[in-house]
Enzyme design. Structure first.
Site, PDB file in Angstrom:
ATOM      1  CE  LYS A 207     -70.318 -30.207  23.618  1.00 52.01           C
ATOM      2  NZ  LYS A 207     -69.767 -29.292  24.622  1.00 52.01           N
TER       3      LYS A 207
ATOM      4  N   GLY B  70     -72.627 -15.698  28.124  1.00 51.08           N
ATOM      5  CA  GLY B  70     -72.791 -16.970  27.414  1.00 51.08           C
ATOM      6  C   GLY B  70     -74.103 -17.653  27.793  1.00 51.08           C
ATOM      7  NE  ARG B  71     -74.716 -21.988  23.863  1.00 53.97           N
ATOM      8  CZ  ARG B  71     -74.122 -21.535  22.740  1.00 53.97           C
ATOM      9  NH1 ARG B  71     -74.820 -20.858  21.873  1.00 53.97           N
ATOM     10  NH2 ARG B  71     -72.861 -21.784  22.493  1.00 53.97           N
TER      11      ARG B  71
ATOM     12  CG  ASN C 221     -73.540 -33.353  32.718  1.00 56.30           C
ATOM     13  OD1 ASN C 221     -74.235 -33.033  33.674  1.00 56.30           O
ATOM     14  ND2 ASN C 221     -73.998 -33.413  31.487  1.00 56.30           N
TER      15      ASN C 221
ATOM     16  N   GLY D 252     -67.677 -15.473  31.847  1.00 59.39           N
ATOM     17  CA  GLY D 252     -68.460 -15.894  30.667  1.00 59.39           C
ATOM     18  C   GLY D 252     -69.912 -15.507  30.855  1.00 59.39           C
TER      19      GLY D 252
ATOM     20  CG  HIS E  23     -74.227 -31.346  22.973  1.00 63.84           C
ATOM     21  ND1 HIS E  23     -73.684 -32.599  23.148  1.00 63.84           N
ATOM     22  CD2 HIS E  23     -74.453 -30.848  24.222  1.00 63.84           C
ATOM     23  CE1 HIS E  23     -73.582 -32.842  24.448  1.00 63.84           C
ATOM     24  NE2 HIS E  23     -74.039 -31.801  25.122  1.00 63.84           N
ATOM     25  CG  HIS E  24     -76.109 -26.221  21.359  1.00 63.16           C
ATOM     26  ND1 HIS E  24     -75.076 -25.396  21.026  1.00 63.16           N
ATOM     27  CD2 HIS E  24     -75.886 -26.599  22.643  1.00 63.16           C
ATOM     28  CE1 HIS E  24     -74.270 -25.261  22.053  1.00 63.16           C
ATOM     29  NE2 HIS E  24     -74.737 -25.989  23.057  1.00 63.16           N
TER      30      HIS E  24
HETATM   31  P1  NAD Z   1     -71.085 -19.879  25.185  1.00 59.81           P
HETATM   32  O1  NAD Z   1     -70.215 -19.740  24.003  1.00 59.81           O
HETATM   33  O2  NAD Z   1     -72.545 -19.524  25.050  1.00 59.81           O
HETATM   34  O3  NAD Z   1     -70.503 -19.044  26.430  1.00 59.81           O
HETATM   35  C1  NAD Z   1     -69.148 -18.894  26.719  1.00 59.81           C
HETATM   36  C2  NAD Z   1     -68.935 -17.458  27.154  1.00 59.81           C
HETATM   37  O4  NAD Z   1     -67.623 -17.330  27.703  1.00 59.81           O
HETATM   38  C3  NAD Z   1     -69.055 -16.465  25.966  1.00 59.81           C
HETATM   39  O5  NAD Z   1     -69.968 -15.441  26.298  1.00 59.81           O
HETATM   40  C4  NAD Z   1     -67.632 -15.937  25.835  1.00 59.81           C
HETATM   41  O6  NAD Z   1     -67.565 -14.592  25.384  1.00 59.81           O
HETATM   42  C5  NAD Z   1     -67.130 -16.064  27.276  1.00 59.81           C
HETATM   43  N1  NAD Z   1     -65.666 -16.034  27.381  1.00 59.81           N
HETATM   44  C6  NAD Z   1     -64.756 -16.652  26.599  1.00 59.81           C
HETATM   45  N2  NAD Z   1     -63.505 -16.314  26.989  1.00 59.81           N
HETATM   46  C7  NAD Z   1     -63.628 -15.481  28.048  1.00 59.81           C
HETATM   47  C8  NAD Z   1     -62.707 -14.794  28.881  1.00 59.81           C
HETATM   48  N3  NAD Z   1     -61.386 -14.933  28.724  1.00 59.81           N
HETATM   49  N4  NAD Z   1     -63.210 -14.021  29.876  1.00 59.81           N
HETATM   50  C9  NAD Z   1     -64.536 -13.905  30.087  1.00 59.81           C
HETATM   51  N5  NAD Z   1     -65.459 -14.518  29.295  1.00 59.81           N
HETATM   52  C10 NAD Z   1     -65.017 -15.303  28.304  1.00 59.81           C
HETATM   53  O7  NAD Z   1     -70.949 -21.398  25.652  1.00 59.81           O
HETATM   54  P2  NAD Z   1     -71.862 -22.233  26.670  1.00 59.81           P
HETATM   55  O8  NAD Z   1     -72.855 -23.025  25.898  1.00 59.81           O
HETATM   56  O9  NAD Z   1     -72.335 -21.351  27.802  1.00 59.81           O
HETATM   57  O10 NAD Z   1     -70.790 -23.293  27.199  1.00 59.81           O
HETATM   58  C11 NAD Z   1     -69.569 -22.858  27.778  1.00 59.81           C
HETATM   59  C12 NAD Z   1     -68.725 -24.070  28.158  1.00 59.81           C
HETATM   60  O11 NAD Z   1     -69.402 -24.843  29.173  1.00 59.81           O
HETATM   61  C13 NAD Z   1     -68.464 -25.062  27.006  1.00 59.81           C
HETATM   62  O12 NAD Z   1     -67.176 -25.599  27.150  1.00 59.81           O
HETATM   63  C14 NAD Z   1     -69.536 -26.122  27.219  1.00 59.81           C
HETATM   64  O13 NAD Z   1     -69.214 -27.362  26.652  1.00 59.81           O
HETATM   65  C15 NAD Z   1     -69.544 -26.191  28.732  1.00 59.81           C
HETATM   66  N6  NAD Z   1     -70.753 -26.756  29.351  1.00 59.81           N
HETATM   67  C16 NAD Z   1     -70.528 -27.587  30.395  1.00 59.81           C
HETATM   68  C17 NAD Z   1     -71.603 -28.101  31.108  1.00 59.81           C
HETATM   69  C18 NAD Z   1     -71.328 -28.938  32.330  1.00 59.81           C
HETATM   70  O14 NAD Z   1     -72.277 -29.368  33.000  1.00 59.81           O
HETATM   71  N7  NAD Z   1     -70.060 -29.156  32.676  1.00 59.81           N
HETATM   72  C19 NAD Z   1     -72.908 -27.777  30.729  1.00 59.81           C
HETATM   73  C20 NAD Z   1     -73.103 -26.929  29.646  1.00 59.81           C
HETATM   74  C21 NAD Z   1     -72.005 -26.401  28.964  1.00 59.81           C
END
Ligand code: NAD
Length: 275
Positions: free
Chosen positions: A164, A15-16, A128, A12, A160-161
């Protein structure tokens, strides 16, 4: 060799959280970016991971081939989607490496597959990864135990933003679970995840959730204990995604010499024995 830098794969990567992780790994001694993976068709495929994360080239090209990426790696950091995290869990188990999962919104069927993978891989999964929220969850459990159900209603509020995709947030559920543990009840049987229409009065002992979405909010959580004439509020505010990334890197290095199994951030942070 435990002293060599831990070779991490970020899945990922565009992603963010993926971009935040790439930047933090680059700034952190003892870990190194081994590979970066995105989904097939992503505009990031073939680009340098450092360029994707806006820090300039790092010599690691983003790939859509996780199998190849996991070869010779020590660990995977995964903030993607439930279905992808299940796939990565199977591959990490095959490769016998650490798998840190921050992905939220997993259903019981996803959790079962991750449990199966954890027979071979060292999996750390948490809704988290921040120290602050995990300490908060310990406080919530203690408060829920001390403030008895007959007089004190528990509500979990989160914002959240607007991008989400899952609700309530993984953190809200983690805090709800902590409250349920404090009360000695099963969250699934006592949670009220939405309210709409003529709902009738609040059921005693239930744990309510309320979800707000909008703008660029990284994560706001409050647990309210409401009684006649008083409210106790325990809150956490996330101002920067790097706090989740820092926790994820801590989890990866902590898990490196552990036995295969499934762990949480409470294990990583040594908070699991707190009553
Ligand atoms: P995002 O959508 O910005 O990023 C997710 C990325 O994963 C995207 O770029 C997407 O293309 C990629 N992706 C999806 N399927 C894939 C695959 N099969 N192979 C490779 N890449 C793939 O989302 P985000 O804001 O970065 O959040 C991602 C996840 O993390 C969410 O479930 C969010 O709730 C979670 N999160 C958890 C915490 C924590 O502390 N546990 C903190 C922040 C976000």
């Amino acid at each position: 060799m435990m002293d060599s830098p831990m070779k991490l794969v970020v899945v990922g990567a565009a992603g963010r959280m993926g971009q935040t992780l790439i930047r933090l790994i680059n700034d952190t001694p003892g870990v190194v970016l081994h590979a970066a993976v995105e989904r097939a068709g992503s505009a990031a495929i073939g680009r340098d991971a450092g360029d994707v994360a806006l820090i300039g080239p790092l010599g690691v090209t983003v790939t859509d081939d996780p199998l190849q990426a996991f070869l010779h790696a020590d660990g995977v950091i995964d903030f993607t989607s439930p279905a992808s995290s299940v796939e990565f869990a199977a591959l990490a188990a095959q490769a016998r490496i650490v798998h840190v999962i921050g992905t939220t919104g997993c259903l019981p069927e996803h959790e079962d597959k991750i449990d199966a993978a954890a027979r071979h891989a060292r999996v750390v999964k948490s809704g988290n990864m921040s120290l602050g929220v995990n300490v908060l969850s310990v406080l919530v459990k203690q408060a829920a135990r001390a403030l008895e159900a007959s007089g004190w209603d528990i509500e979990v509020l989160e914002m959240h933003h607007k991008h989400k995709v899952d609700a309530p947030s993984g953190t809200a559920l983690l805090l709800g679970e902590a409250a349920a543990q404090g009360r000695g009840i099963d969250l699934a049987d006592h949670s009220v995840r939405v309210r709409d229409g003529h709902t009738g009065p609040r059921e005693e002992g239930s744990i309510g959730f309320a979800t707000l979405r909008g703008g660029s909010v990284i994560g706001e959580h409050s647990v309210l204990f409401a009684a006649e004439g008083e409210i106790v509020t325990l809150s956490h505010s996330a101002g920067d995604r790097s706090l989740f990334a820092r926790g994820a890197l801590k989890a990866a290095t902590w898990a490196r010499d552990k036995k295969p199994g499934r762990y949480t951030m409470l294990d990583v942070l040594g908070l699991n024995s707190t009553p």
